[in-house]
Design an enzyme around this catalytic site. Sequence first.
Site, PDB file in Angstrom:
ATOM      1  N   SER A  58      47.989  75.026 -82.061  1.00  0.00           N
ATOM      2  CA  SER A  58      46.651  76.307 -81.528  1.00  0.00           C
ATOM      3  C   SER A  58      47.808  77.422 -81.614  1.00  0.00           C
ATOM      4  O   SER A  58      49.118  76.764 -82.457  1.00  0.00           O
ATOM      5  CB  SER A  58      46.620  76.434 -79.543  1.00  0.00           C
ATOM      6  OG  SER A  58      46.430  77.606 -79.518  1.00  0.00           O
ATOM      7  N   TYR A  94      50.162  77.145 -71.376  1.00  0.00           N
ATOM      8  CA  TYR A  94      48.997  76.808 -72.294  1.00  0.00           C
ATOM      9  C   TYR A  94      50.249  75.999 -73.182  1.00  0.00           C
ATOM     10  O   TYR A  94      49.756  75.912 -74.161  1.00  0.00           O
ATOM     11  CB  TYR A  94      48.061  77.297 -71.732  1.00  0.00           C
ATOM     12  CG  TYR A  94      47.165  77.313 -73.503  1.00  0.00           C
ATOM     13  CD1 TYR A  94      46.305  76.422 -73.273  1.00  0.00           C
ATOM     14  CD2 TYR A  94      47.212  78.131 -74.310  1.00  0.00           C
ATOM     15  CE1 TYR A  94      45.536  76.105 -74.745  1.00  0.00           C
ATOM     16  CE2 TYR A  94      46.381  77.595 -75.332  1.00  0.00           C
ATOM     17  CZ  TYR A  94      45.482  76.588 -75.811  1.00  0.00           C
ATOM     18  OH  TYR A  94      44.905  76.025 -76.284  1.00  0.00           O
ATOM     19  N   LYS A 144      51.207  73.850 -76.130  1.00  0.00           N
ATOM     20  CA  LYS A 144      50.656  73.803 -77.561  1.00  0.00           C
ATOM     21  C   LYS A 144      51.753  73.363 -78.685  1.00  0.00           C
ATOM     22  O   LYS A 144      52.202  72.969 -79.657  1.00  0.00           O
ATOM     23  CB  LYS A 144      49.885  74.537 -77.830  1.00  0.00           C
ATOM     24  CG  LYS A 144      48.891  74.622 -77.126  1.00  0.00           C
ATOM     25  CD  LYS A 144      47.665  73.572 -77.754  1.00  0.00           C
ATOM     26  CE  LYS A 144      46.266  73.137 -76.904  1.00  0.00           C
ATOM     27  NZ  LYS A 144      45.827  71.883 -77.364  1.00  0.00           N
ATOM     28  N   ASP A 194      39.080  59.051 -69.859  1.00  0.00           N
ATOM     29  CA  ASP A 194      40.034  60.599 -69.953  1.00  0.00           C
ATOM     30  C   ASP A 194      41.347  60.024 -70.574  1.00  0.00           C
ATOM     31  O   ASP A 194      42.114  59.543 -70.105  1.00  0.00           O
ATOM     32  CB  ASP A 194      40.967  60.338 -68.168  1.00  0.00           C
ATOM     33  CG  ASP A 194      41.438  60.948 -67.204  1.00  0.00           C
ATOM     34  OD1 ASP A 194      42.032  61.900 -68.328  1.00  0.00           O
ATOM     35  OD2 ASP A 194      42.148  61.378 -66.445  1.00  0.00           O
TER      36      ASP A 194
END
Length: 259
Positions: free
Chosen positions: A142, A155, A159, A62
């Site tokens: 991203s 999200y 990034k 993890d």
Amino acid sequence: MSILGKVALVTGAGQGIGRGIALRLARDGADVAIVDVNEEKAQLVAKEVEALGRKATTFIADVGNRDDVRAAIEHAEKTLGGFDIIVNNAGIAQVQALADVTPEEVEKIFRINIQGVLWGIQAAAASFKARGKPGKIINASSIAGHEGYALLGVYSATKFAVRALTQAAAKEYASAGITVNAYCPGVVGTDMWVTIDKRMAEITGANPGETYEKFVNGIALGRAETPDDVASFVSYLAGPDSDYMTGQAPLIDGGLVYR
């Protein structure tokens, strides 16, 4: 120039972009440690790496757990006889209006997407320095690390954070010969985008596939990205041709976001 004989560790390598990166690095000559939370998928990718004539090992971890990441690197060093490259690829998506995001959702995505990269940077740099050798740290950002997107706000924040960690680490570790860069994919035809499209449909009422198609239609090169498109650039970052590049997070998106 190649990465023949180098040892690379790729997180989230059991599927999607991570799998593509692991296989490309193997084709270019590296032995690869496949790190993932799914043992069955990791084993399948390891077999694919071995079929390419390179050594492979798997480690179930993890990435949000600092000790797991350290143990994964120690395993790679011991099993594959070295450690030269880390690709902090593992990450999760989250589609949610900012007004509806819960503390639990924030904690989960920050833990994987930000802390997972940070622990990878820490552990890899410590290993490179202990071995007295330069190394490559490569992080997954991203297009959402260059532009915030509606319903992908948290999200996107993760990034953007990866870009900040990449720049800071590049400055901190340059004197040790360690380069730190990131890659910023766009719309890649993987399970993550299936999930994003499904959630977008649920929230906005769009038809299934409509959001994905809308994004793809905005790509200048006229098609969705593949894991191989991303992997080819990551291989460049892993190799000696990028030795004078550090702290950067280039877009590799077919012409969707321009900076």
